[in-house]
Design a protein around this motif. Structure first.
Motif, PDB file in Angstrom:
ATOM      1  N   LEU A 286      10.516   2.222   6.279  1.00 27.98           N
ATOM      2  CA  LEU A 286      10.351   1.481   7.609  1.00 27.98           C
ATOM      3  C   LEU A 286      11.486   0.577   7.684  1.00 27.98           C
ATOM      4  O   LEU A 286      11.789   0.032   6.552  1.00 27.98           O
ATOM      5  CB  LEU A 286       8.740   0.805   7.899  1.00 27.98           C
ATOM      6  CG  LEU A 286       8.009   1.952   7.796  1.00 27.98           C
ATOM      7  CD1 LEU A 286       6.606   0.853   8.216  1.00 27.98           C
ATOM      8  CD2 LEU A 286       8.006   2.755   8.914  1.00 27.98           C
ATOM      9  N   CYS A 287      12.034   0.378   8.549  1.00 28.76           N
ATOM     10  CA  CYS A 287      13.059  -0.731   8.913  1.00 28.76           C
ATOM     11  C   CYS A 287      12.544  -1.510  10.381  1.00 28.76           C
ATOM     12  O   CYS A 287      12.637  -1.125  11.333  1.00 28.76           O
ATOM     13  CB  CYS A 287      14.458  -0.209   9.171  1.00 28.76           C
ATOM     14  SG  CYS A 287      15.560  -1.402   9.777  1.00 28.76           S
ATOM     15  N   ARG A 288      12.097  -2.866  10.003  1.00 27.17           N
ATOM     16  CA  ARG A 288      11.525  -3.682  11.008  1.00 27.17           C
ATOM     17  C   ARG A 288      12.727  -4.050  12.198  1.00 27.17           C
ATOM     18  O   ARG A 288      12.434  -4.328  13.273  1.00 27.17           O
ATOM     19  CB  ARG A 288      10.955  -5.007  10.345  1.00 27.17           C
ATOM     20  CG  ARG A 288       9.882  -4.699   9.887  1.00 27.17           C
ATOM     21  CD  ARG A 288       8.937  -5.662   9.063  1.00 27.17           C
ATOM     22  NE  ARG A 288       8.036  -5.191   8.417  1.00 27.17           N
ATOM     23  CZ  ARG A 288       7.039  -5.974   7.685  1.00 27.17           C
ATOM     24  NH1 ARG A 288       7.113  -7.383   7.914  1.00 27.17           N
ATOM     25  NH2 ARG A 288       6.361  -5.412   6.853  1.00 27.17           N
ATOM     26  N   CYS A 289      13.885  -3.820  11.600  1.00 23.65           N
ATOM     27  CA  CYS A 289      15.084  -4.324  12.587  1.00 23.65           C
ATOM     28  C   CYS A 289      15.388  -2.984  13.316  1.00 23.65           C
ATOM     29  O   CYS A 289      16.281  -3.143  14.320  1.00 23.65           O
ATOM     30  CB  CYS A 289      16.315  -4.779  11.766  1.00 23.65           C
ATOM     31  SG  CYS A 289      16.148  -6.316  10.861  1.00 23.65           S
TER      32      CYS A 289
ATOM     33  N   ILE B 212       0.866  -1.145  -0.003  1.00 21.52           N
ATOM     34  CA  ILE B 212      -0.020  -0.005  -0.253  1.00 21.52           C
ATOM     35  C   ILE B 212       0.806   1.114   0.086  1.00 21.52           C
ATOM     36  O   ILE B 212       0.508   2.341   0.462  1.00 21.52           O
ATOM     37  CB  ILE B 212      -1.058   0.050   1.154  1.00 21.52           C
ATOM     38  CG1 ILE B 212      -0.301  -0.066   2.583  1.00 21.52           C
ATOM     39  CG2 ILE B 212      -2.281  -1.132   0.945  1.00 21.52           C
ATOM     40  CD1 ILE B 212      -1.102  -0.101   3.780  1.00 21.52           C
ATOM     41  N   GLY B 213       2.086   1.181  -0.345  1.00 21.17           N
ATOM     42  CA  GLY B 213       2.879   2.419  -0.323  1.00 21.17           C
ATOM     43  C   GLY B 213       3.290   3.168   0.883  1.00 21.17           C
ATOM     44  O   GLY B 213       3.755   4.299   0.931  1.00 21.17           O
ATOM     45  N   MET B 214       3.580   2.089   1.987  1.00 21.26           N
ATOM     46  CA  MET B 214       3.772   2.851   3.192  1.00 21.26           C
ATOM     47  C   MET B 214       4.904   2.499   3.645  1.00 21.26           C
ATOM     48  O   MET B 214       5.630   3.509   4.343  1.00 21.26           O
ATOM     49  CB  MET B 214       2.643   2.287   4.337  1.00 21.26           C
ATOM     50  CG  MET B 214       1.369   2.906   3.895  1.00 21.26           C
ATOM     51  SD  MET B 214       0.882   4.540   4.028  1.00 21.26           S
ATOM     52  CE  MET B 214       1.496   4.847   5.760  1.00 21.26           C
ATOM     53  N   CYS B 215       5.512   1.224   3.427  1.00 20.30           N
ATOM     54  CA  CYS B 215       6.650   0.778   4.180  1.00 20.30           C
ATOM     55  C   CYS B 215       8.123   1.247   3.173  1.00 20.30           C
ATOM     56  O   CYS B 215       9.155   1.421   3.936  1.00 20.30           O
ATOM     57  CB  CYS B 215       7.032  -0.844   4.388  1.00 20.30           C
ATOM     58  SG  CYS B 215       7.117  -1.529   2.768  1.00 20.30           S
ATOM     59  N   GLY B 216       8.179   1.311   2.029  1.00 22.91           N
ATOM     60  CA  GLY B 216       8.980   1.970   1.281  1.00 22.91           C
ATOM     61  C   GLY B 216      10.047   0.734   0.728  1.00 22.91           C
ATOM     62  O   GLY B 216      11.197   0.950   0.116  1.00 22.91           O
TER      63      GLY B 216
ATOM     64  N   TYR C 186      15.959  -6.714   4.377  1.00 20.95           N
ATOM     65  CA  TYR C 186      14.945  -6.859   3.535  1.00 20.95           C
ATOM     66  C   TYR C 186      14.596  -5.333   3.319  1.00 20.95           C
ATOM     67  O   TYR C 186      14.203  -5.048   1.882  1.00 20.95           O
ATOM     68  CB  TYR C 186      13.842  -7.198   4.256  1.00 20.95           C
ATOM     69  CG  TYR C 186      12.567  -7.696   3.096  1.00 20.95           C
ATOM     70  CD1 TYR C 186      12.836  -9.077   2.444  1.00 20.95           C
ATOM     71  CD2 TYR C 186      11.537  -6.909   2.990  1.00 20.95           C
ATOM     72  CE1 TYR C 186      11.822  -9.394   1.629  1.00 20.95           C
ATOM     73  CE2 TYR C 186      10.530  -7.281   1.830  1.00 20.95           C
ATOM     74  CZ  TYR C 186      10.807  -8.611   1.397  1.00 20.95           C
ATOM     75  OH  TYR C 186       9.719  -8.706   0.341  1.00 20.95           O
ATOM     76  N   CYS C 187      14.600  -4.372   3.797  1.00 18.86           N
ATOM     77  CA  CYS C 187      14.289  -2.971   3.583  1.00 18.86           C
ATOM     78  C   CYS C 187      15.277  -2.358   2.878  1.00 18.86           C
ATOM     79  O   CYS C 187      15.153  -1.155   2.277  1.00 18.86           O
ATOM     80  CB  CYS C 187      13.702  -2.261   4.462  1.00 18.86           C
ATOM     81  SG  CYS C 187      15.034  -1.881   5.912  1.00 18.86           S
ATOM     82  N   GLN C 188      16.465  -2.748   2.713  1.00 16.65           N
ATOM     83  CA  GLN C 188      17.809  -2.112   2.483  1.00 16.65           C
ATOM     84  C   GLN C 188      17.606  -1.429   0.836  1.00 16.65           C
ATOM     85  O   GLN C 188      18.215  -0.437   0.749  1.00 16.65           O
ATOM     86  CB  GLN C 188      18.899  -2.806   2.725  1.00 16.65           C
ATOM     87  CG  GLN C 188      19.128  -3.146   4.224  1.00 16.65           C
ATOM     88  CD  GLN C 188      18.990  -1.847   5.177  1.00 16.65           C
ATOM     89  OE1 GLN C 188      19.704  -0.752   4.898  1.00 16.65           O
ATOM     90  NE2 GLN C 188      18.002  -1.774   6.092  1.00 16.65           N
ATOM     91  N   SER C 189      17.293  -2.158   0.163  1.00 15.56           N
ATOM     92  CA  SER C 189      17.335  -1.452  -1.056  1.00 15.56           C
ATOM     93  C   SER C 189      16.532  -0.249  -1.417  1.00 15.56           C
ATOM     94  O   SER C 189      16.841   0.745  -1.868  1.00 15.56           O
ATOM     95  CB  SER C 189      16.845  -2.792  -2.261  1.00 15.56           C
ATOM     96  OG  SER C 189      15.372  -3.149  -1.960  1.00 15.56           O
ATOM     97  N   GLY C 190      15.178  -0.378  -0.788  1.00 16.97           N
ATOM     98  CA  GLY C 190      14.345   0.741  -0.796  1.00 16.97           C
ATOM     99  C   GLY C 190      15.423   1.905   0.188  1.00 16.97           C
ATOM    100  O   GLY C 190      14.909   3.164  -0.322  1.00 16.97           O
ATOM    101  N   GLN C 191      15.881   1.707   1.227  1.00 17.27           N
ATOM    102  CA  GLN C 191      16.557   2.730   1.885  1.00 17.27           C
ATOM    103  C   GLN C 191      17.456   3.260   1.152  1.00 17.27           C
ATOM    104  O   GLN C 191      17.905   4.481   1.296  1.00 17.27           O
ATOM    105  CB  GLN C 191      17.099   2.106   3.205  1.00 17.27           C
ATOM    106  CG  GLN C 191      16.035   1.407   4.225  1.00 17.27           C
ATOM    107  CD  GLN C 191      15.329   2.219   5.277  1.00 17.27           C
ATOM    108  OE1 GLN C 191      15.463   3.500   4.877  1.00 17.27           O
ATOM    109  NE2 GLN C 191      14.596   1.593   6.023  1.00 17.27           N
ATOM    110  N   VAL C 192      18.470   2.500   0.403  1.00 18.62           N
ATOM    111  CA  VAL C 192      19.482   2.724  -0.400  1.00 18.62           C
ATOM    112  C   VAL C 192      18.924   3.988  -1.480  1.00 18.62           C
ATOM    113  O   VAL C 192      19.398   5.052  -1.880  1.00 18.62           O
ATOM    114  CB  VAL C 192      20.461   1.731  -0.920  1.00 18.62           C
ATOM    115  CG1 VAL C 192      21.222   1.989  -1.997  1.00 18.62           C
ATOM    116  CG2 VAL C 192      21.057   0.987   0.118  1.00 18.62           C
TER     117      VAL C 192
END
Length: 149
Positions: A130-133, A40-44, A99-105
């Protein structure tokens, strides 16, 4: 047929109307670095750059990006700023589960291309993925390091 340009390569794909860009990238083109998180476009987790702007690909219809340039994590190191961000990510040992790192980068690269010397407030505003860790401190440190290099 829909024509999309991803990582400087034009692709002509057959996609259902309304198909999210994420699924075209992953399922049709086989580039799996961009992740599905919430849908839904929230976590990134699905963040890509569309004409240099960080964009959630899970909620963006593929037909909406015709004529625009899309960059995914697979090509981010071809950009000098993206390469610095990845190097800072490694140096600061940012990922835990990763898991979220590609979006974070992708978000960090867009920030530094727009603002070469971001303040801590600028980093906090731009890094909304968001980063769950909970690696937010390491993420901010890596962005600061990439900005200084």
């Amino acid at each position: 047929m829909t024509r999309i340009t991803i990582n400087d390569t034009e692709h002509e794909i057959e996609a259902d109307e309304g198909m999210p860009l994420l699924w075209a990238i992953r399922d049709i083109l086989g580039m799996t670095g961009t992740k599905y998180g919430c849908g839904i476009g929230m976590c990134g987790a699905c963040t890509v750059l569309v004409d240099g702007v960080p964009t959630r690909s899970c909620s963006l219809p593929v037909e909406a990006v015709e004529g625009q340039s899309i960059t995914t994590i697979e090509a981010i190191e071809e950009d000098a700023v993206g390469r610095r961000v990845v190097e800072a990510w490694v140096t600061n040992q940012v990922p835990q589960c990763g898991y979220c790192q590609s979006g974070q980068v992708m978000a960090a690269t867009a920030l530094l291309k727009d603002n070469a010397a971001p303040s801590d407030a600028d980093i906090a505003d731009a890094m909304s993925n968001l980063c769950r860790c909970g690696t937010y401190n390491a993420i901010a440190a890596a962005v600061r390091d990439a900005a200084q290099s």
